[in-house]
Write an enzyme that holds these catalytic residues in place. Structure first.
Site, short mmCIF file in Angstrom:
data_model
loop_
_atom_site.label_atom_id
_atom_site.label_comp_id
_atom_site.label_asym_id
_atom_site.label_seq_id
_atom_site.Cartn_x
_atom_site.Cartn_y
_atom_site.Cartn_z
CE LYS A 72 -3.72 -2.30 2.83
NZ LYS A 72 -4.85 -2.39 1.44
CB SER A 185 -12.58 -0.59 -1.85
OG SER A 185 -12.44 -1.42 -0.51
#
EC number: 1.3.5.2
Length: 377
Positions: A72, A185
């Site tokens: 990330k 998401s």
């Protein structure tokens, strides 16, 4: 296989997020040893000529990349490329730093070769991550292909969502090899509502305008969609992407469905909300890909992700219209040699089916007019 023994006797007993953190740190430590990444890339990287494909103005040494979610914060791009991935997609990165959802938030469904996550875009924010990527670029020039996946900061109200994405786009404009707008998401409240075309249009238009203003009108821009979209919504997003001049679509993100799992339903329910990735997503992700290819043809680059475990899975996605494929859960269950197995297997399948290059095979199962090169037979 050694990794399978370690996974089933040790790793599966450790909290999934902790196991990820420790193993990723170990990989980065190994890659920090001088000469190690060069050696690993030589041994594990894609080398077969059939695998090379030109996308977004770059030559990718193979089709398989690492999907967003693993790295990330751009901490291990070189190490992950050394495992044999042709490209690494970092993120999801948000405009502001955020801790994500409370732990535990990452769970294995071993019987299904799947993962449930509700991480919630935990990341250091686009300012810190872009600075780290800039430092990496200064050391390594642009020899590694890095995509950047951007999303919405949770605390930012929907009315300011476009500005939040624009902030991240501006920071990564001169650093990314391609940019992905993540609106799919399930772990950020309201995020998937941005997939509706009336909300997606101004968002994508603003990001594209930002890249133009930053002097990167050529930066490939993609959108990542959910597998849970209705067919008509998939068509609408595809049409919008073509209309706005996007470069591609990534299909698909995780699913909120829990249908057809081998894991006990009570155990699954006890895990709570989150996106499901891995083998159970395979069929739906392939369906979405086929629909996209039939809709847009070769006007967009399609990147397939979701349920890819074997070379046969990756090859099926390529034949269904994917120019590139990505994995994450496959790496968790397959181990560090998984990228090499996928690439070598895909090269063998291309030769078996009479293709001199995987580029020749893109979409042949959806477009019957496409044929293998006679030079390869």
């Amino acid at each position: 296989m050694l990794y399978q023994f370690i996974f089933h006797t040790l790793l599966r007993r450790v909290d999934a997020e902790r196991a990820h953190r420790v193993s990723f740190a170990g990989l980065r430590a190994l890659a920090a040893v001088p000469g190690t990444t060069r050696l690993m890339r030589r041994v594990l990287g894609p080398r077969e000529p059939e695998l090379r494909v030109r996308v977004f103005g770059r030559e990718f040494p193979g089709p398989l990349g690492l999907a967003a979610g693993f790295d990330k914060n751009a901490r291990g791009v070189a190490a992950l490329t050394a495992l044999g991935f042709s490209h690494v997609e970092i993120g999801t990165v948000t405009g502001q730093p955020q801790p994500g959802n409370p732990r535990p938030r990452l769970f294995r469904l071993v019987a299904d070769r799947a993962i449930v996550n509700r991480m919630g875009f935990n990341n250091e924010g686009s300012q810190a991550v872009s600075e780290r990527l800039r430092a990496h670029r200064a050391r390594r020039a642009r020899d590694l292909i890095v995509g950047v996946n951007i999303g919405k900061t949770k605390v930012v109200p929907d009315s300011d969502a476009v500005a939040d994405y624009v902030t991240s786009a501006r920071r990564f404009a001169d650093l990314a090899d391609y940019l992905v707008v993540n609106v799919s998401s399930p772990n950020t409240p309201g995020l998937r509502d941005l997939q509706a075309t009336e909300r997606l249009r101004p968002l994508l238009s603003a990001v594209r305008r930002t890249l133009d203003e930053a002097g990167r009108p050529d930066l490939p821009l993609l959108v990542k969609i959910a597998p849970d979209l209705a067919d008509e919504d998939i068509d609408a997003v595809a049409d919008l992407a073509v209309e706005l001049g996007l470069d591609g679509i990534i299909a698909t993100n995780t699913t909120v469905s829990r249908d057809g799992l081998a894991t006990d339903p009570e155990e699954v329910a006890a895990l709570g909300a989150g996106g499901l990735s891995g083998a159970p997503l395979k069929e739906r992700a392939l369906q979405v890909l086929r629909r996209l290819r039939a809709r847009v043809g070769d006007r967009l680059v399609l990147i397939a992700v979701g349920g890819i475990e074997t070379p046969e899975d990756a090859w099926a996605r390529i034949r269904a219209g994917a120019t590139l494929v990505q994995g994450y859960t496959g790496l968790i269950y397959g181990g560090p040699l998984w990228p090499r197995r996928i690439h070598r297997g895909v090269a063998a399948l291309a030769r078996r089916d009479g293709f001199a290059s995987i580029a020749e095979a893109v979409g042949v199962d959806v477009d019957p007019s496409a044929k293998p090169s006679t030079a390869s037979s």
